[in-house]
Design a protein around this motif. Structure first.
Motif, PDB file in Angstrom:
ATOM      1  N   GLY A   1      -0.436  -3.554 -18.717  1.00  0.00           N
ATOM      2  CA  GLY A   1      -1.432  -2.502 -18.866  1.00  0.00           C
ATOM      3  C   GLY A   1      -1.113  -1.307 -18.002  1.00  0.00           C
ATOM      4  N   THR A   2      -2.122  -0.486 -17.756  1.00  0.00           N
ATOM      5  CA  THR A   2      -1.936   0.766 -17.027  1.00  0.00           C
ATOM      6  C   THR A   2      -2.647   0.780 -15.688  1.00  0.00           C
ATOM      7  N   HIS A   3      -3.114  -0.376 -15.214  1.00  0.00           N
ATOM      8  CA  HIS A   3      -3.809  -0.383 -13.930  1.00  0.00           C
ATOM      9  C   HIS A   3      -2.843   0.052 -12.828  1.00  0.00           C
ATOM     10  N   PRO A   4      -3.280   0.956 -11.933  1.00  0.00           N
ATOM     11  CA  PRO A   4      -2.358   1.504 -10.928  1.00  0.00           C
ATOM     12  C   PRO A   4      -1.824   0.481  -9.933  1.00  0.00           C
ATOM     13  N   LEU A   5      -2.475  -0.657  -9.776  1.00  0.00           N
ATOM     14  CA  LEU A   5      -1.983  -1.674  -8.845  1.00  0.00           C
ATOM     15  C   LEU A   5      -0.877  -2.544  -9.448  1.00  0.00           C
TER      16      LEU A   5
ATOM     17  N   VAL B   1     -12.491   4.195   3.911  1.00  0.00           N
ATOM     18  CA  VAL B   1     -11.934   2.850   3.861  1.00  0.00           C
ATOM     19  C   VAL B   1     -10.715   2.855   2.946  1.00  0.00           C
ATOM     20  N   SER B   2      -9.566   2.476   3.463  1.00  0.00           N
ATOM     21  CA  SER B   2      -8.339   2.464   2.680  1.00  0.00           C
ATOM     22  C   SER B   2      -8.435   1.473   1.526  1.00  0.00           C
ATOM     23  N   LEU B   3      -7.789   1.809   0.408  1.00  0.00           N
ATOM     24  CA  LEU B   3      -7.818   0.919  -0.754  1.00  0.00           C
ATOM     25  C   LEU B   3      -7.214  -0.443  -0.464  1.00  0.00           C
ATOM     26  N   ASP B   4      -6.277  -0.506   0.475  1.00  0.00           N
ATOM     27  CA  ASP B   4      -5.645  -1.789   0.796  1.00  0.00           C
ATOM     28  C   ASP B   4      -6.214  -2.428   2.056  1.00  0.00           C
ATOM     29  N   ALA B   5      -7.351  -1.918   2.544  1.00  0.00           N
ATOM     30  CA  ALA B   5      -7.987  -2.506   3.726  1.00  0.00           C
ATOM     31  C   ALA B   5      -8.528  -3.888   3.385  1.00  0.00           C
TER      32      ALA B   5
ATOM     33  N   VAL C   1     -14.250  -3.502  -0.512  1.00  0.00           N
ATOM     34  CA  VAL C   1     -14.933  -4.273  -1.550  1.00  0.00           C
ATOM     35  C   VAL C   1     -14.641  -3.706  -2.939  1.00  0.00           C
ATOM     36  N   PHE C   2     -14.756  -2.384  -3.100  1.00  0.00           N
ATOM     37  CA  PHE C   2     -14.628  -1.765  -4.424  1.00  0.00           C
ATOM     38  C   PHE C   2     -13.300  -1.023  -4.514  1.00  0.00           C
ATOM     39  N   LYS C   3     -12.402  -1.504  -5.385  1.00  0.00           N
ATOM     40  CA  LYS C   3     -11.070  -0.919  -5.518  1.00  0.00           C
ATOM     41  C   LYS C   3     -11.033   0.224  -6.538  1.00  0.00           C
ATOM     42  N   ASP C   4     -12.044   0.294  -7.395  1.00  0.00           N
ATOM     43  CA  ASP C   4     -12.111   1.336  -8.421  1.00  0.00           C
ATOM     44  C   ASP C   4     -13.563   1.450  -8.872  1.00  0.00           C
ATOM     45  N   PRO C   5     -13.902   2.473  -9.657  1.00  0.00           N
ATOM     46  CA  PRO C   5     -15.304   2.685 -10.032  1.00  0.00           C
ATOM     47  C   PRO C   5     -15.715   2.016 -11.344  1.00  0.00           C
TER      48      PRO C   5
END
Length: 382
Positions: free
Chosen positions: A38-42, A101-105, A109-113
């Motif tokens: 897929g296209t998920h950025p992770l 809060v960094s995305l990789d912290a 809790v929330f990585k995307d909206p």
């Protein structure tokens, strides 16, 4: 049509052999847990253009796909978790961004909206926990035990019954201030093991605790696991997990399709961050039985459509002279899960073996599958 370059995620619960064997890759001793398409950025897939350049899939699609397709190879139980609804995800994502809060912290809790409903399609016998048991069954499980913790929880639930009371009780269980002591947890687990060994289990609750304790001793999520429905899927069956439903996958290999999100709120059975307050706010669904999806036959293709906007899954098994036409239009991902299949559209053809997948653009027209094997297609059911 393009063959996809996919991304392997190496989580500690993954199998060291299933995905390497499927892909014909050498095993390296690491756990290969998930294969992402897929296209998920992770973990975005790539495609190779006609000129030989490799680009992210999103450049070909021109947008982000509304779904993410995976293969999960589970060797050890996953964490207890729940996925937020859209409004909660949007607000939580903005709030954590504003706080820096960094995305990789680890405590993020929330990585995307986005919200994250999901569906699993079993490739092997598959077991999991999905949704709370009815209150009467939870009482039945707790009343079968004499440990102080079980009796206290039983009393709490009778004083505050129903689904809201059950969720509040779970929130206290997971709280670092109100949760049980290690001694209480060990006594609870020991009694579950004794009951299971003596053949006195109740709807596999004590079996579940006994199995999970081998991986997560001293974790309060062991108690929560006893309160959830345990399900088994045979190969070819599927189950849907709505947002707000507490669940954990225990064993097996499956195809998973979900809305394009990585939002996970954990409730235990993990060394990762647990957020009891957010969890209590997130859990919305009642105590339904397992959400098994009944497929609809469309011209010999089984379609698993759980009723969400983002995704559905079509499964075609072919052999001999048979040819299957996949339903649906729009951008699609076709994945081979068994044998060898040839996928054909108006723009070309690709031959796929297990674990190999193809992206089919909306303009490519209908997808036909032939050969000897099984293919699944993720698509948006517009």
């Amino acid at each position: 049509m393009y063959e996809l370059g996919t991304v392997v995620q190496h989580y500690d619960w993954g199998s060291a052999s299933v995905l390497p064997d499927m892909l014909g890759a050498p095993a390296d001793g690491d756990p290969w847990a998930e294969l992402w398409m897929g296209t998920h950025p992770l973990g975005e897939s790539t495609v190779r253009r006609a000129d030989g350049t490799t680009v992210p899939l999103s450049e070909v699609v021109g947008e982000t796909l509304p779904y993410l397709l995976k293969i999960l190879a589970i060797a050890k139980p996953l964490s207890l978790q729940v996925h937020p609804e859209a409004v909660m995800a949007e607000r939580g994502f903005v709030r954590e961004n504003e706080r820096g809060v960094s995305l990789d912290a680890p405590h993020r809790v929330f990585k995307d909206p986005h919200h994250k409903p999901e569906m699993v399609y079993a490739l092997t016998p598959f077991e999991g926990l999905i949704a709370f048991r009815p209150t009467a069954e939870v009482w039945h499980v707790l009343e079968g035990l004499e440990s102080p913790l079980a009796q206290r929880l039983n009393d709490e639930l009778r004083a505050d019954p129903g689904f809201p009371g059950l969720v509040r009780m779970v929130g206290r269980l997971l709280s670092p201030w109100m949760g049980p002591t290690r001694e209480e947890l060990d006594a609870f687990v020991a009694e579950c093991r004794e009951k299971y060994a003596a053949g006195a289990d109740r709807r596999r609750a004590y079996e579940t605790v006994s199995e999970l304790a081998a991986h997560h001793a001293g974790d309060p999520g062991l108690v929560v696991a006893a309160l959830l429905n345990r399900i088994r899927l045979d190969p070819g069956q599927a189950a849907f997990v709505e947002v707000g439903v507490l669940h954990a996958y225990l064993s097996g290999t499956c195809v998973e399709v979900m809305a394009g999100s990585d939002n996970v709120l954990r409730a235990g059975l993990t060394t990762k961050h647990v957020e009891p307050h957010a969890l209590v706010d997130c859990v919305r669904m009642g105590m339904a039985d397992a959400h098994v999806v009944t497929p609809k036959d469309e011209g010999g293709v089984r379609v698993f459509a759980p009723g969400v906007d983002e995704f559905a899954l079509a499964v075609a098994t072919v052999g001999g002279e048979s040819v299957a036409t996949m339903p649906g239009a729009g951008p699609r991902i076709v994945l081979c899960v068994d044998g060898t299949v040839t996928v054909t559209s108006e723009e070309g053809a690709l031959t796929l073996t297990p674990g190999r997948s193809a992206f089919v653009a909306a303009a490519d027209g209908p997808v036909r599958v032939e050969g000897e094997g099984t293919a699944v297609q993720a698509f948006t059911p517009r």
